[in-house]
Design an enzyme around this catalytic site. Structure first.
Site, PDB file in Angstrom:
ATOM      1  N   SER A  50      27.038  49.162  47.135  1.00 46.35           N
ATOM      2  CA  SER A  50      25.382  49.048  46.262  1.00 46.35           C
ATOM      3  C   SER A  50      24.763  48.724  47.210  1.00 46.35           C
ATOM      4  O   SER A  50      24.938  48.208  48.446  1.00 46.35           O
ATOM      5  CB  SER A  50      25.909  48.042  45.300  1.00 46.35           C
ATOM      6  OG  SER A  50      26.206  46.865  45.932  1.00 46.35           O
ATOM      7  N   ASP A  82      25.986  53.252  45.667  1.00 45.74           N
ATOM      8  CA  ASP A  82      26.292  53.078  44.255  1.00 45.74           C
ATOM      9  C   ASP A  82      24.967  52.440  43.624  1.00 45.74           C
ATOM     10  O   ASP A  82      24.100  51.438  44.232  1.00 45.74           O
ATOM     11  CB  ASP A  82      27.314  51.912  44.139  1.00 45.74           C
ATOM     12  CG  ASP A  82      27.634  51.773  42.549  1.00 45.74           C
ATOM     13  OD1 ASP A  82      27.327  52.741  41.733  1.00 45.74           O
ATOM     14  OD2 ASP A  82      28.074  50.617  42.203  1.00 45.74           O
ATOM     15  N   HIS A  83      24.250  53.047  42.416  1.00 43.76           N
ATOM     16  CA  HIS A  83      23.029  52.467  41.987  1.00 43.76           C
ATOM     17  C   HIS A  83      21.833  52.336  43.040  1.00 43.76           C
ATOM     18  O   HIS A  83      21.246  51.252  43.111  1.00 43.76           O
ATOM     19  CB  HIS A  83      23.338  50.953  41.334  1.00 43.76           C
ATOM     20  CG  HIS A  83      24.195  50.965  40.271  1.00 43.76           C
ATOM     21  ND1 HIS A  83      23.663  51.643  38.887  1.00 43.76           N
ATOM     22  CD2 HIS A  83      25.385  50.875  40.176  1.00 43.76           C
ATOM     23  CE1 HIS A  83      24.847  51.392  38.175  1.00 43.76           C
ATOM     24  NE2 HIS A  83      25.796  51.116  38.694  1.00 43.76           N
ATOM     25  N   ASP A 104      19.479  55.800  40.609  1.00 40.33           N
ATOM     26  CA  ASP A 104      19.667  55.156  39.610  1.00 40.33           C
ATOM     27  C   ASP A 104      18.074  54.939  38.810  1.00 40.33           C
ATOM     28  O   ASP A 104      17.706  53.717  39.087  1.00 40.33           O
ATOM     29  CB  ASP A 104      20.367  54.112  39.409  1.00 40.33           C
ATOM     30  CG  ASP A 104      20.510  53.219  37.998  1.00 40.33           C
ATOM     31  OD1 ASP A 104      19.894  53.715  36.990  1.00 40.33           O
ATOM     32  OD2 ASP A 104      21.355  52.371  37.978  1.00 40.33           O
ATOM     33  N   HIS A 178      28.588  46.870  32.670  1.00 38.58           N
ATOM     34  CA  HIS A 178      28.780  46.208  33.754  1.00 38.58           C
ATOM     35  C   HIS A 178      29.655  45.054  33.581  1.00 38.58           C
ATOM     36  O   HIS A 178      29.141  44.236  32.792  1.00 38.58           O
ATOM     37  CB  HIS A 178      27.917  46.291  35.026  1.00 38.58           C
ATOM     38  CG  HIS A 178      27.558  47.437  35.334  1.00 38.58           C
ATOM     39  ND1 HIS A 178      26.402  48.127  34.905  1.00 38.58           N
ATOM     40  CD2 HIS A 178      28.247  48.208  36.498  1.00 38.58           C
ATOM     41  CE1 HIS A 178      26.436  49.446  35.634  1.00 38.58           C
ATOM     42  NE2 HIS A 178      27.465  49.459  36.387  1.00 38.58           N
ATOM     43  N   ASP A 253      34.723  47.910  39.892  1.00 36.46           N
ATOM     44  CA  ASP A 253      34.288  46.954  40.770  1.00 36.46           C
ATOM     45  C   ASP A 253      34.945  45.415  40.141  1.00 36.46           C
ATOM     46  O   ASP A 253      35.687  44.897  40.988  1.00 36.46           O
ATOM     47  CB  ASP A 253      32.697  46.718  40.916  1.00 36.46           C
ATOM     48  CG  ASP A 253      32.389  45.862  41.980  1.00 36.46           C
ATOM     49  OD1 ASP A 253      33.147  45.092  42.691  1.00 36.46           O
ATOM     50  OD2 ASP A 253      31.195  45.547  42.154  1.00 36.46           O
TER      51      ASP A 253
HETATM   52  P1  13P Z   1      32.718  47.425  36.312  1.00 30.94           P
HETATM   53  O1  13P Z   1      31.974  46.148  36.388  1.00 30.94           O
HETATM   54  O2  13P Z   1      33.556  47.648  35.107  1.00 30.94           O
HETATM   55  O3  13P Z   1      33.781  47.304  37.426  1.00 30.94           O
HETATM   56  O4  13P Z   1      31.788  48.580  36.881  1.00 30.94           O
HETATM   57  C1  13P Z   1      31.462  48.889  38.077  1.00 30.94           C
HETATM   58  C2  13P Z   1      30.253  50.037  38.424  1.00 30.94           C
HETATM   59  O5  13P Z   1      30.204  50.448  37.251  1.00 30.94           O
HETATM   60  C3  13P Z   1      29.807  50.051  39.471  1.00 30.94           C
HETATM   61  O6  13P Z   1      28.845  50.808  39.761  1.00 30.94           O
HETATM   62  O1  G3H Z   2      27.531  48.301  39.323  1.00 21.73           O
HETATM   63  C1  G3H Z   2      27.360  47.638  40.206  1.00 21.73           C
HETATM   64  C2  G3H Z   2      28.421  47.196  41.220  1.00 21.73           C
HETATM   65  O2  G3H Z   2      29.478  46.554  40.174  1.00 21.73           O
HETATM   66  C3  G3H Z   2      28.100  46.349  42.242  1.00 21.73           C
HETATM   67  O3  G3H Z   2      27.796  45.136  42.013  1.00 21.73           O
HETATM   68  O4  G3H Z   2      25.158  45.317  42.871  1.00 21.73           O
HETATM   69  O5  G3H Z   2      26.524  43.102  42.632  1.00 21.73           O
HETATM   70  O6  G3H Z   2      26.948  44.893  44.238  1.00 21.73           O
HETATM   71  P1  G3H Z   2      26.474  44.617  42.855  1.00 21.73           P
HETATM   72 ZN    ZN Z   3      27.892  51.016  37.842  1.00 18.57          ZN
END
Ligand code: 13P
Ligand code: G3H
Ligand code: ZN
Length: 305
Positions: A50, A82-83, A104, A178, A253
């Site tokens: 992320s 991610d995101h 995102d 999440h 995650d």
């Molecule tokens: P969780 O919080 O359900 O593990 O989801 C993780 C996620 O979507 C990361 O992008």
């Molecule tokens: O959806 C997000 C992931 O769980 C990553 O979380 O932004 O705290 O690293 P983070």
């Molecule tokens: Zn996510």
């Protein structure tokens, strides 16, 4: 082997109807745990970093670790942002060799989401980099408003969105959120919606917020002092139905975070005299590996590498 694109991994998953886990990392131990699990399960795997992880783990270090690990690994591995919310972070990830990017812009209007997503596709596709985008809005971390079915992904909008943006994978909002507190009432996903989006778009679908937050894991972590009252995740049965309906990438995650926490807490409480970090971090790592292996079996990606 060298890193592969997420598109390549998801194409095989679509062809053979299974799901692939995208597991978040912030440090060395999580990466090692995920790779060992993938090797033992002979499963393709997506390593997710992320924007927060880019900062915490220093993107140049984290990405070097992943690329080096991939070369020494037999299973197909992709490195995914991610995101991605900021264009400069997306460019940084591309510069450091990520083979997949999520843009995102799900908190923006439909038009703005299309515009930003198209800009990322324009940069990423000529470089052979996969693009995931999101339509609809998950609750929890992404949004603070109360649950409302109106923010679930609309299938007709999804069709139009995929055609307009030419993305490779679409993240959908179908009931997950999440973190560790996903449902107050019944833990159910909108499986019919997934089926409909799948039939209209034809692209691999992504389930964010897919952690199961297993009761046994939570109970055990609580035994060693964790406070996780009311934690609840997506049941395994719902995940199986979601894969049957067309989900191909499954983001995990929270389950890894709780597993690591359990390992470290248990070790420290049983060995109060130990101060060698390799001992307690090693136990955290072992718990993460166990969880990742279970996920690969649940998603049916085991044996597919
Ligand atoms: P969780 O919080 O359900 O593990 O989801 C993780 C996620 O979507 C990361 O992008
Ligand atoms: O959806 C997000 C992931 O769980 C990553 O979380 O932004 O705290 O690293 P983070
Ligand atoms: Zn996510």
């Amino acid at each position: 082997m060298a890193l592969v694109t997420m598109k390549e991994i998801l194409e095989d998953a679509s062809k053979r109807s299974y799901g692939v886990g995208a597991f978040n990392i912030n440090n060395l131990e999580f990466l090692q745990a995920i790779i060992e699990a993938a090797e033992e399960e002979n499963s393709p795997v997506i390593i997710a970093i992320s924007e927060g992880a880019m900062k915490y783990g220093w993107v140049e270090l984290l990405s070097s670790m992943v690329k080096t690990a991939a070369i020494n690994t037999k299973v197909p591995m992709a490195l995914h942002l991610d995101h991605g919310k900021n264009f400069d972070k997306i460019l940084t990830a591309i510069r450091y060799g990520f083979t997949s990017i999520m843009i995102d812009a799900s908190d923006k209007s439909y038009e703005e989401n299309v515009k930003l997503t198209k800009e990322v596709v324009k940069v990423a596709h000529p470089l052979g980099i996969t693009v995931e985008a999101e339509l609809g809005r998950l609750l929890g971390k992404e949004d603070e408003v109360e649950s409302d079915v109106a923010i679930y992904t609309d299938p007709d909008d999804a069709k139009r969105f995929v055609e307009e943006t030419e993305i490779d994978a679409l993240a959908v909002a179908v009931g997950t959120s999440h973190g560790a507190y996903k449902f107050k009432g019944e833990a159910k996903l909108d499986i019919e919606r997934i089926k409909k989006i799948n039939s209209l778009t034809g692209v691999p679908l992504v389930l964010h917020g897919a952690s199961g937050v297993p009761h046994e894991l939570v109970e055990e972590a609580q035994k060693y002092g964790a406070v996780l009252k009311g934690a609840k995740g997506v049941p395994d049965e719902e995940i199986k139905k979601a894969i049957e309906a067309g989900i191909r990438k499954i983001n995990i995650d929270t389950d890894l975070r709780i597993s690591f926490l359990l390992g470290v807490r248990k070790y420290l409480s049983e060995h109060p005299e130990i101060f060698d970090p390799r001992k307690y971090l090693g136990e955290g790592r072992a718990q993460v590996k166990k969880t990742v292996k279970k996920k690969m079996q649940l998603f049916s990606s085991s044996g597919k590498a």
